[in-house]
Design a protein around this motif. Structure first.
Motif, short mmCIF file in Angstrom:
data_model
loop_
_atom_site.label_atom_id
_atom_site.label_comp_id
_atom_site.label_asym_id
_atom_site.label_seq_id
_atom_site.Cartn_x
_atom_site.Cartn_y
_atom_site.Cartn_z
N ASN A 179 0.84 -0.98 -0.21
CA ASN A 179 -0.12 0.03 -0.13
C ASN A 179 0.69 1.12 0.13
OD1 ASN A 179 -2.28 1.75 0.05
ND2 ASN A 179 -2.28 1.94 2.50
N GLU A 180 0.97 2.01 -1.12
CA GLU A 180 1.78 3.01 -1.30
C GLU A 180 3.39 2.75 -1.03
OE1 GLU A 180 0.03 6.06 1.13
OE2 GLU A 180 -1.70 6.57 -0.37
N GLY A 181 3.73 1.68 -1.64
CA GLY A 181 5.08 1.40 -1.68
C GLY A 181 5.54 0.60 -0.29
N LYS A 182 4.44 0.43 0.55
CA LYS A 182 4.96 -0.31 1.97
C LYS A 182 4.17 -1.65 2.00
CE LYS A 182 6.55 3.76 4.34
NZ LYS A 182 6.30 4.64 5.59
N LYS A 183 4.73 -2.86 2.41
CA LYS A 183 4.01 -4.00 2.81
C LYS A 183 3.42 -3.73 3.79
CE LYS A 183 8.03 -7.02 1.74
NZ LYS A 183 9.02 -7.98 1.97
N GLU A 184 2.01 -4.27 3.54
CA GLU A 184 0.68 -4.29 4.32
C GLU A 184 0.12 -5.53 4.53
OE1 GLU A 184 -1.28 -1.60 7.11
OE2 GLU A 184 0.48 -1.04 5.65
N GLY A 185 -0.49 -5.82 5.78
CA GLY A 185 -1.40 -7.22 5.61
C GLY A 185 -0.50 -8.36 5.89
N GLN A 186 -1.31 -9.53 5.60
CA GLN A 186 -0.80 -10.83 5.63
C GLN A 186 0.54 -10.90 4.50
OE1 GLN A 186 -1.32 -12.86 8.11
NE2 GLN A 186 -0.10 -14.53 7.71
N TRP A 187 1.70 -11.53 4.91
CA TRP A 187 2.57 -11.79 4.05
C TRP A 187 2.95 -13.45 4.36
CZ3 TRP A 187 5.75 -9.83 0.04
CH2 TRP A 187 5.19 -8.53 -0.47
N THR A 188 3.28 -13.99 3.07
CA THR A 188 3.65 -15.55 3.38
C THR A 188 5.22 -15.79 2.49
OG1 THR A 188 1.40 -16.05 3.76
CG2 THR A 188 3.03 -17.88 3.18
N TYR A 189 6.01 -16.35 3.03
CA TYR A 189 7.18 -16.74 2.19
C TYR A 189 7.48 -18.15 2.21
CZ TYR A 189 8.08 -11.81 3.16
OH TYR A 189 8.12 -10.43 3.22
N TYR A 190 8.11 -18.68 1.11
CA TYR A 190 8.37 -20.15 0.92
C TYR A 190 9.48 -20.39 0.74
CZ TYR A 190 3.32 -19.61 0.36
OH TYR A 190 1.74 -19.36 0.49
N HIS A 191 9.90 -21.67 1.05
CA HIS A 191 11.17 -22.60 0.81
C HIS A 191 11.17 -22.92 -0.92
CE1 HIS A 191 12.84 -22.45 4.64
NE2 HIS A 191 11.74 -23.12 5.18
N PRO A 192 12.20 -23.04 -1.38
CA PRO A 192 12.34 -23.33 -2.80
C PRO A 192 11.53 -24.81 -3.12
CG PRO A 192 14.36 -22.66 -2.22
CD PRO A 192 13.62 -22.89 -0.90
N ASN A 193 11.33 -25.45 -2.00
CA ASN A 193 10.62 -26.81 -2.02
C ASN A 193 8.97 -26.61 -2.21
OD1 ASN A 193 10.13 -26.46 0.40
ND2 ASN A 193 11.01 -28.61 1.09
N GLY A 194 8.87 -25.30 -1.81
CA GLY A 194 7.24 -25.03 -1.83
C GLY A 194 6.50 -25.06 -0.26
N GLU A 195 7.39 -25.46 0.44
CA GLU A 195 7.06 -25.45 1.97
C GLU A 195 7.04 -23.98 2.51
OE1 GLU A 195 5.65 -27.88 3.92
OE2 GLU A 195 5.71 -29.41 2.57
N LYS A 196 6.28 -23.47 3.57
CA LYS A 196 6.32 -22.22 3.98
C LYS A 196 7.74 -22.05 4.58
CE LYS A 196 1.32 -21.32 4.87
NZ LYS A 196 0.49 -21.21 6.00
N SER A 197 8.19 -20.97 4.66
CA SER A 197 9.35 -20.52 5.43
C SER A 197 9.14 -19.46 6.24
CB SER A 197 10.45 -19.92 4.59
OG SER A 197 10.14 -18.67 3.81
N ALA A 198 8.15 -18.59 6.35
CA ALA A 198 7.51 -17.66 7.39
C ALA A 198 6.37 -17.24 6.94
CB ALA A 198 8.81 -16.53 7.25
#
Length: 371
Positions: free
Chosen positions: A236-255
């Motif tokens: 939102n206006e250049g800044k991260k906002e709300g829920q964020w999800t990150y993944y490992h290369p194998n497709g499993e969640k990392s954060a």
């Protein structure tokens, strides 16, 4: 570029008046003793409008501006200078408005840009340069908006980007020095807008999302080289906002967790590639307590995060739960002390975040310096 229009002088000193001249000269000064000249120019006897050569100086006496007035309006060639005496810009003015060829310079003396102005608006072909003299970008303006093909270059002269503009709006494509596409999207009046895509140098998609007037906005997705998602969330206006999800290369969640104006907020969970919880943190707009675990569930690390950086005392344990070391941080800069199982000092040295830096000292089990 500054264009000086006439303003009736209040604090000028009369310098000379000739019975045969239609003008007389005025001086203004930086000091009350009239020793340091600020401006010199001629005024019409009939109406007191500036007419003739105009000179302005810096306080140290170096020339600041040189130009010419015709009946109160700036006209002809005007030149502006840096305090070191080198040219800053130079070009033609007609009836108070910049018209014709203009050149702009770096303070080091090199040409910075050159092109034509039409009533102060850029028009025709313009070229911008790096300080080393190589071309930086070039293309055509129409009514102060980019038009047609524009080329952008790296400092070594290789092509960096290319865009095609219509009415100031264009499709922009930037390249790596190797020539492969780095990014592509819409440019509107010099700012990124609409959908954009970024690529690894090897060609795989790195990221995709939208811009609004130069700022990331809406959903953005990031990818590993193998094509799997590496992260997804909203801006939102250049800044991260709300829920964020990150993944490992194998497709499993990392954060995963919540972000408010680029700051982590609430509970964040980190995971190993196998799916087990790696760390749990609770943040209040970027500040919080970080706790990391081994895959067997035992605590590995614990410490405070302040303004997104490690702060205060951090403790580290081995997989058996025994204290393995500790560090004291001040804004991510700290000193680590590691221990043997009998709690004798094993090592010590500087840290930046979670990385060892600088010179470290090692000790044997008897406490003697080992290296």
């Amino acid at each position: 570029m500054i264009i000086y229009r006439y303003i009736s002088p209040l604090l000028f000193f009369f310098a000379g008046l000739s019975g045969y001249s239609q003008t007389f000269e005025y001086y203004s000064y930086f000091d009350v003793d009239s020793t340091r000249i600020k401006e010199v120019f001629s005024l019409n006897k009939s109406d007191s409008l500036p007419n003739g050569t105009y000179l302005a100086y810096f306080a140290d006496g170096n020339k600041k501006i040189e130009g010419y007035y015709v009946d109160g309006e700036p006209n002809q060639l005007w030149t502006y200078f840096f305090e070191n005496g080198d040219k800053k810009s130079s070009g033609y003015i007609k009836d108070g408005k910049a018209n014709g060829k203009w050149k702009y310079y770096y303070e080091s003396g090199g040409l910075r840009a050159t092109g034509v102005l039409d009533e102060t608006k850029r028009t025709g072909y313009w070229t911008n340069y790096y300080e080393n003299g190589n071309e930086k970008s070039s293309g055509t303006y129409f009514l102060d908006q980019k038009e047609g093909i524009w080329n952008y270059f790296f400092e070594d002269g290789t092509l960096k980007a290319q865009a095609y503009f219509e009415g100031g709006k264009g499709n922009y494509k930037e390249f790596y020095p190797s020539g492969s596409v780095k990014m592509e999207g819409l440019n509107l009046k010099g700012k990124s807008n609409g959908s954009w895509r970024y690529y690894y140098e090897s060609g795989e998609l790195l990221a995709s999302g939208s811009f609004s007037t130069g700022l990331r906005d809406g959903l953005w997705s990031y990818y590993h080289k193998n094509g799997n998602l590496s992260g997804v969330g909203l801006y939102n206006e250049g800044k991260k906002e709300g829920q964020w999800t990150y993944y490992h290369p194998n497709g499993e969640k990392s954060a995963e967790g919540k972000i408010i104006k680029d700051e982590k907020d609430g509970q964040w969970n980190l995971y190993y590639e196998t799916g087990e919880v790696k760390a749990v943190s609770t943040y209040n707009q970027g500040d919080g307590i970080y706790t990391e675990y081994y895959p067997n569930g035992r605590q590995k690390t614990k410490g405070e995060i302040l303004n997104g950086k490690r702060q205060g005392r951090w403790v580290y344990f081995n997989e058996d739960g025994v204290l393995d070391g500790e560090a004291v941080y001040d804004q991510d800069i700290g000193t680590y002390t590691g221990y043997y199982s009998n709690q004798e000092v094993k090592m010590e040295g500087p840290m930046e975040g979670d990385k060892r830096v600088g010179e470290w000292r090692l000790f044997d089990t008897s406490g003697n310096l080992a290296g």
